[in-house]
Design a protein around this motif. Structure first.
Motif, PDB file in Angstrom:
ATOM      1  N   GLU A 192       7.585  -8.010  47.556  1.00 52.25           N
ATOM      2  CA  GLU A 192       7.946  -7.373  48.019  1.00 52.25           C
ATOM      3  C   GLU A 192       9.335  -8.641  48.762  1.00 52.25           C
ATOM      4  OE1 GLU A 192       8.895  -4.020  47.897  1.00 52.25           O
ATOM      5  OE2 GLU A 192       7.885  -4.325  46.111  1.00 52.25           O
ATOM      6  N   THR A 194      12.211 -11.085  49.819  1.00 48.80           N
ATOM      7  CA  THR A 194      13.366 -10.395  49.176  1.00 48.80           C
ATOM      8  C   THR A 194      14.249 -12.204  48.416  1.00 48.80           C
ATOM      9  OG1 THR A 194      14.964 -11.387  51.527  1.00 48.80           O
ATOM     10  CG2 THR A 194      14.130  -9.042  51.153  1.00 48.80           C
ATOM     11  N   TYR A 220      17.098  -9.762  39.263  1.00 47.72           N
ATOM     12  CA  TYR A 220      16.484  -8.110  39.843  1.00 47.72           C
ATOM     13  C   TYR A 220      16.776  -7.308  39.021  1.00 47.72           C
ATOM     14  CZ  TYR A 220      19.062 -11.151  43.784  1.00 47.72           C
ATOM     15  OH  TYR A 220      19.552 -12.348  44.431  1.00 47.72           O
ATOM     16  N   LYS A 226      13.079  -8.404  44.781  1.00 45.61           N
ATOM     17  CA  LYS A 226      14.017  -7.581  45.436  1.00 45.61           C
ATOM     18  C   LYS A 226      15.633  -8.643  46.317  1.00 45.61           C
ATOM     19  CE  LYS A 226      13.426  -4.907  49.649  1.00 45.61           C
ATOM     20  NZ  LYS A 226      12.326  -4.521  50.683  1.00 45.61           N
ATOM     21  N   SER A 228      18.352  -9.967  48.467  1.00 45.88           N
ATOM     22  CA  SER A 228      18.469  -9.944  50.324  1.00 45.88           C
ATOM     23  C   SER A 228      19.793  -8.706  50.859  1.00 45.88           C
ATOM     24  CB  SER A 228      19.098 -10.964  50.351  1.00 45.88           C
ATOM     25  OG  SER A 228      20.361 -11.113  50.023  1.00 45.88           O
ATOM     26  N   THR A 254      17.473 -13.399  54.259  1.00 46.50           N
ATOM     27  CA  THR A 254      16.207 -13.668  52.859  1.00 46.50           C
ATOM     28  C   THR A 254      14.738 -14.437  52.788  1.00 46.50           C
ATOM     29  OG1 THR A 254      15.900 -13.501  50.713  1.00 46.50           O
ATOM     30  CG2 THR A 254      17.249 -15.518  51.879  1.00 46.50           C
TER      31      THR A 254
END
Length: 319
Positions: A192, A194, A220, A226, A228, A254
């Motif tokens: 998970e 970013t 993505y 994931k 930012s 991020t």
């Protein structure tokens, strides 16, 4: 006399056997030839932005400016490849290094000089000629925007135009397998956390990838990484890609950052890296920045481009 008759009979038997063998061989050859005939190019009609386009004979001399990705995916070389500012699409040059270049706006005389029998155009915007000009040179197919935006449809349609429908299906299956494998690996490695993508161009311009800009779609969307918060804030990609300021980059939070820029962008990279804004970013302080020196595949939308970007990402994360 009996011996002579026996000799004649034996001769006739051998003769008939030989004839039978030749007839069988001829039958085999005829059957083989018919099989080859059925595998030859069959006329096909494909709906494009410019209406129904019929391809009557197998295309041999193809120009597909900025659509070479789909050709390479199917093992096809065009007679000329797109270039801008003296540079073709670098990520395709392992396959296209020996292919001539044609200016990005498809000058009519230059296009005609290659004697193409099929032109595959991503759009007509910014082309030197009108649709009728290109249709007078060769059979012309113009992609619908919605098909152009889908890498699978790109390959499927080009496969139909070239009589390589099965090859197109196989190539898409290969792509799906690669995506599934990479997604599984990255779900364990990145989870998970970013990800953001920043591109330095020239000396002082910086661009952030939206979730649907170029290979943002595979990063993505397909790989499920994931974005930012700042990436999400950018929203959907617009036709005009506006640079992002250093002040806005200061807001970047991020876990991982891909920083794109080649030798020609060295000044911009250096300016960014020397700035206090950049130095103060948590992702920089945590040493989670991954430099990509060839941005050509990252800034395109095609199966080959997406696969190369996936490879870059896997390598960055040690996969």
């Amino acid at each position: 006399m009996k011996k002579s008759l026996l000799a004649i009979l034996l001769f006739m038997l051998f003769f008939l056997a030989a004839c039978g063998g030749n007839e069988q061989e001829n039958d085999d050859n005829t059957e083989e030839s018919n099989t080859e005939d059925t595998s030859e190019f069959s006329p096909v009609t494909v709906e494009g932005e410019n209406g129904e386009v019929t391809i009557s004979e197998k295309p041999e001399r193809i120009i597909a400016p900025y659509m070479e990705d789909a050709l390479v995916a199917l093992g096809v070389k065009p007679v000329a490849q797109w270039f801008l500012g003296g540079s073709p699409q670098e990520y395709l040059q392992d396959e296209l290094a020996d292919v001539d270049t044609i200016e990005w706006n498809m000058p009519l005389e230059q296009t005609l000089s290659y004697e193409p029998d099929l032109l595959i155009l991503s759009a007509l915007d910014n082309m030197e000629g009108q649709l009728s000009d290109y249709e007078n040179i060769a059979t012309t197919y113009v992609f619908k925007p919605e098909d152009l935006a889908d890498v699978r449809k790109q390959v499927t349609i080009v496969g139909k135009l070239l009589g390589k429908e099965q090859e197109a299906e196989d190539r898409i299956d290969q792509y799906e397998e690669k995506i599934a494998s990479a997604k599984e690996a990255l779900s364990d490695t990145v989870g998970e956390e970013t990800v953001a993508v920043l591109w330095a161009i020239g000396g002082d311009q910086y661009f952030m990838f939206e979730q649907d800009r170029h290979t943002g779609e595979v990063i993505y969307g397909e790989l499920g990484l994931k974005p930012s918060p700042l990436t999400v804030e950018l929203g959907e990609a617009e036709e005009t890609w506006n640079p992002i300021s250093l002040e806005k980059i200061a807001e970047l939070e991020t876990d991982h950052l891909f920083l794109l820029g080649g030798e020609e962008d060295a000044a911009g990279i250096q300016t960014l890296q020397n700035s206090e804004v950049y130095k103060s970013l948590p992702v920089v302080q945590n040493e989670q920045v991954y430099r990509i020196t060839d941005a050509s595949n990252w800034t395109n939308r095609g199966i080959v481009a997406f696969e190369k970007t996936v490879d870059d990402i896997l390598e960055a994360f040690g996969e």
